[in-house]
Scaffold this active site. Structure first.
Site, PDB file in Angstrom:
ATOM      1  N   TYR A 136       5.047   2.161  -0.749  1.00 33.81           N
ATOM      2  CA  TYR A 136       4.454   3.086   0.275  1.00 33.81           C
ATOM      3  C   TYR A 136       3.755   4.191  -0.578  1.00 33.81           C
ATOM      4  O   TYR A 136       2.530   4.294   0.002  1.00 33.81           O
ATOM      5  CB  TYR A 136       5.587   3.847   1.022  1.00 33.81           C
ATOM      6  CG  TYR A 136       5.307   4.899   1.904  1.00 33.81           C
ATOM      7  CD1 TYR A 136       4.590   4.531   3.135  1.00 33.81           C
ATOM      8  CD2 TYR A 136       5.145   6.265   1.422  1.00 33.81           C
ATOM      9  CE1 TYR A 136       4.212   5.520   3.867  1.00 33.81           C
ATOM     10  CE2 TYR A 136       4.690   7.309   2.504  1.00 33.81           C
ATOM     11  CZ  TYR A 136       4.081   6.886   3.653  1.00 33.81           C
ATOM     12  OH  TYR A 136       3.639   8.010   4.526  1.00 33.81           O
ATOM     13  N   LYS A 140      -0.454   4.598  -0.039  1.00 34.85           N
ATOM     14  CA  LYS A 140      -0.985   5.985   0.189  1.00 34.85           C
ATOM     15  C   LYS A 140      -2.281   6.509  -0.914  1.00 34.85           C
ATOM     16  O   LYS A 140      -3.181   7.158  -0.866  1.00 34.85           O
ATOM     17  CB  LYS A 140      -0.113   6.989   0.336  1.00 34.85           C
ATOM     18  CG  LYS A 140       0.737   6.708   1.789  1.00 34.85           C
ATOM     19  CD  LYS A 140      -0.209   6.834   2.610  1.00 34.85           C
ATOM     20  CE  LYS A 140       0.446   6.468   4.073  1.00 34.85           C
ATOM     21  NZ  LYS A 140      -0.231   6.495   5.375  1.00 34.85           N
TER      22      LYS A 140
END
Length: 238
Positions: A136, A140
């Site tokens: 994750y 980002k």
């Protein structure tokens, strides 16, 4: 009044962002993953202008979604809010990176683009030879890198990035200790802000914030774009 499209707007920060923008008098189009979620959000936000449907984990569905969006557009602002938090690297890359890339490349240019990143991006792994090898945090970092690239290449679009903080949504979980309202206030503010001078800025709670400086390297940006174009078969309009 602005015409605004928000991805991933059936719940969480996307829903709250859309709800506030509608309350402020804007024309907002929502996005749902499937028909059931579309029907549910229509009941919760009947004032929304429309709801488009498409699963961001599928490039075929994204291409269908693009047609729906373009039929309703062009938009003043597009907020790329949708994202997943999962241990599945392939799904994370598809939804958090490839989907916003494809939607950006294929949808008619808006005046403003807003991407949702995270403070977790700082120091995460960036493997330009294998972009899908990520978690994750890495996704980002990649979306921030893409936004920085756009801010450089698309001078006719104001591109900004938001770190909403760790807020108590379904994704953030009940242990999140950041302010939920501040989690979407920046997006709402930027969605109607007419200031091209802020393009490329990374915000946290209405203020510019520090970020991983690797995303400012133009050679890295260019290699990243080449990799995305090769993976998707879709070139970014220049």
């Amino acid at each position: 009044m602005a015409k605004i499209f928000v991805t991933g707007s059936t719940d969480g920060l996307g829903f709250l962002t859309a709800k506030r923008l509608i309350k402020e008098g804007n024309e907002v189009v929502l996005h749902a993953r499937n028909q059931q979620r579309a029907e549910e959000v229509k009941l919760k936000l009947p004032q929304a202008k429309n709801v488009v449907i498409g699963d961001l984990s599928s490039q075929v569905e994204i291409e269908s979604l693009v047609k729906q969006i373009n039929d309703l557009g062009p938009f003043d602002t597009i907020i790329h809010n949708a994202g997943v938090y999962t241990g599945n690297k392939k799904l994370t890359f598809q939804v958090n990176v490839l989907a916003p890339y494809l939607l950006t490349a294929l949808v008619k240019k808006p005046k403003r683009l807003i991407y949702i990143s995270s403070g977790m991006h700082y120091g995460s792994c960036l493997d330009l030879k294998n972009l899908s090898n990520l978690d994750y945090s890495g996704s980002k970092l990649q979306i921030l890198l893409f936004a920085k690239l756009l801010a450089r290449l698309w001078s006719d679009v104001t591109t900004t990035v938001v770190d909403p903080g760790w807020v108590p949504t379904k994704m953030g979980g009940p242990a999140a200790n950041d302010d939920l309202t501040l989690g979407y206030t920046t997006q709402v503010w930027l969605a109607t802000l007419d200031d091209a001078g802020i393009s490329g800025t990374y915000y946290h709670h209405m203020k510019p914030d520090r970020y991983d400086s690797r995303v400012d390297n133009q050679a890295t940006q260019n290699k990243f774009l080449i990799a995305l174009e090769k993976i998707t078969g879709v070139k970014l309009p220049q």
